[in-house]
Design a protein around this motif. Structure first.
Motif, PDB file in Angstrom:
ATOM      1  N   UNK A  68       0.853  -1.183   0.000  1.00 39.14           N
ATOM      2  CA  UNK A  68       0.000   0.000   0.000  1.00 39.14           C
ATOM      3  C   UNK A  68       0.892   1.237   0.000  1.00 39.14           C
ATOM      4  N   UNK A  69       0.284   2.410  -0.188  1.00 39.73           N
ATOM      5  CA  UNK A  69       1.091   3.634  -0.145  1.00 39.73           C
ATOM      6  C   UNK A  69       1.555   3.853   1.299  1.00 39.73           C
ATOM      7  N   UNK A  70       2.817   4.294   1.493  1.00 35.29           N
ATOM      8  CA  UNK A  70       3.353   4.446   2.853  1.00 35.29           C
ATOM      9  C   UNK A  70       2.447   5.264   3.767  1.00 35.29           C
ATOM     10  N   UNK A  71       1.778   6.287   3.244  1.00 36.80           N
ATOM     11  CA  UNK A  71       0.951   7.132   4.122  1.00 36.80           C
ATOM     12  C   UNK A  71      -0.329   6.434   4.582  1.00 36.80           C
ATOM     13  N   UNK A  81       7.167  -0.870   9.656  1.00 42.58           N
ATOM     14  CA  UNK A  81       8.373  -1.611   9.248  1.00 42.58           C
ATOM     15  C   UNK A  81       8.453  -1.846   7.738  1.00 42.58           C
ATOM     16  N   UNK A  82       7.351  -1.674   7.018  1.00 37.24           N
ATOM     17  CA  UNK A  82       7.361  -1.798   5.549  1.00 37.24           C
ATOM     18  C   UNK A  82       6.051  -1.174   5.058  1.00 37.24           C
ATOM     19  N   UNK A 136       3.603  -5.763   8.218  1.00 33.48           N
ATOM     20  CA  UNK A 136       4.608  -6.777   8.559  1.00 33.48           C
ATOM     21  C   UNK A 136       6.030  -6.276   8.263  1.00 33.48           C
ATOM     22  N   UNK A 137       6.986  -6.821   9.009  1.00 34.04           N
ATOM     23  CA  UNK A 137       8.403  -6.588   8.732  1.00 34.04           C
ATOM     24  C   UNK A 137       8.914  -7.731   7.859  1.00 34.04           C
ATOM     25  N   UNK A 138       9.786  -7.403   6.908  1.00 35.21           N
ATOM     26  CA  UNK A 138      10.209  -8.377   5.896  1.00 35.21           C
ATOM     27  C   UNK A 138      11.585  -8.945   6.220  1.00 35.21           C
ATOM     28  N   UNK A 139      11.660 -10.292   6.286  1.00 35.80           N
ATOM     29  CA  UNK A 139      12.943 -10.953   6.536  1.00 35.80           C
ATOM     30  C   UNK A 139      13.456 -11.648   5.289  1.00 35.80           C
ATOM     31  N   UNK A 165       5.200  -7.839  13.357  1.00 34.83           N
ATOM     32  CA  UNK A 165       3.858  -7.428  12.949  1.00 34.83           C
ATOM     33  C   UNK A 165       3.443  -6.264  13.829  1.00 34.83           C
ATOM     34  N   UNK A 166       2.915  -5.222  13.223  1.00 38.33           N
ATOM     35  CA  UNK A 166       2.469  -4.068  14.004  1.00 38.33           C
ATOM     36  C   UNK A 166       1.066  -3.698  13.546  1.00 38.33           C
TER      37      UNK A 166
END
Ligand code: UTP
Length: 293
Positions: free
Chosen positions: A164-167, A200-201, A175-178, A190-191
């Protein structure tokens, strides 16, 4: 080998407040996109992915969903008498096989996490799929089928994500990407609804999950979170401490049919993908757009 994903949960006990008054007496999941209710699209997606048992978490006013997945004897007799064989065949094709459906009641709409918890006895001790019926994903291959492919390789828990768009990330679970590649990767964190600028992404959780049964005891202990609801994301964050989570950036286009604009867009997109309707509908749509602006 990872145990197969045989069962899917469909939470359909929400109040659908964003669609009132349409949802006063009728469940949101029975709103139609072109000529099929939302719930039928997600059940079809699950069936195509190999799901054998469909578990519906229902609430008050939702008996119509049970009726939808049952034989309507009078209707079938009438269609038969009138020689409407194609309509009859289509109805029968959509029907789950005998014994493939189960229904349980969520007595109060205490949130998605609570709805999932209500399915625990019907799921038992095996991994399962969870599909939110107000999220439609249009694409060549179903989203759940893509996730099961990833699950067969990785095991554990799998979550569908999209960019999605950052805003806009502050409205969703992010989710954070590993490690992994562009399409399938391990999730590092996960936030839920991160503060602007802290996500985080820009990959958001999108309404399709494969979860291990260890989620249930965590949901049982889960305190009520945002909005006084038992949040699924909170329990998944706990589960991440002991089990791997994989993110799948699926191919397909998402429609959030829980919002009015998403629902209307889904109707347009699905109508334009239907060869029996598209030509006439396209002309109509052009005329509307030209005169509306
Ligand atoms: P939503 O939050 O989109 O649905 O939940 P809602 O609460 O019905 O809608 P609004 O915000 O009031 O308009 C996503 C899915 O989870 C189900 C809903 O039925 C929907 O399919 N759900 C939600 C439950 O089954 N139980 C709940 O307590 C909450």
């Amino acid at each position: 080998m990872n145990p197969p994903i045989r069962k899917a949960v469909f939470p359909v006990a929400g109040l659908g407040t964003r669609f009132l008054p349409a949802t006063k007496a009728m469940p949101k999941e029975m709103l139609t996109v072109v000529d099929r209710p939302l719930i039928q699209y997600v059940v079809d997606e699950a069936r195509e992915a190999g799901i054998e048992h469909f578990v519906f978490v229902t609430g008050r006013n939702k008996t119509v969903i049970e009726d939808h997945f049952d034989v309507q004897v009078e209707l079938e007799l009438t269609l038969n008498e009138r020689g409407k064989t194609i309509a009859l065949e289509e109805l029968r094709r959509d029907m789950p096989l005998p014994g493939q459906t189960s229904y349980t009641r969520q007595q109060a709409p205490l949130g998605l996490g609570h709805a999932v918890l209500c399915a625990r006895e019907l799921i038992g001790n095996e991994p399962f799929a969870l599909l939110l019926p107000d999220v439609l994903i249009q694409g060549e291959k179903g989203c759940l089928a893509q996730m099961i492919e990833a699950y067969n390789a990785s095991g554990g828990n799998v979550i569908a994500v999209e960019e999605t768009e950052p805003e806009k990330t502050s409205s969703y679970g992010v989710v954070g990407v590993g490690e992994g590649d562009d399409r399938v990767f391990s999730i590092t964190e996960m936030v839920e609804k991160p503060e602007p600028g802290t996500a985080p992404s820009n990959l958001i959780i999108t309404g399709r999950y494969i979860l291990q049964p260890e989620i249930f005891p965590l949901l049982l202990r889960q305190e009520r979170g945002t909005g006084g609801e038992i949040q699924l994301t909170d329990a998944m964050i706990q589960l991440m401490k002991t089990q791997p989570f994989t993110g799948v950036r699926f191919e397909g286009r998402t429609f959030d049919c829980g919002s009015k604009s998403g629902f209307l867009a889904a109707n347009v997109a699905y109508a334009l993908a239907r060869p029996d309707i598209a030509p006439a509908f396209r002309d109509e749509l052009r005329r509307i757009i030209m005169t509306a602006s």
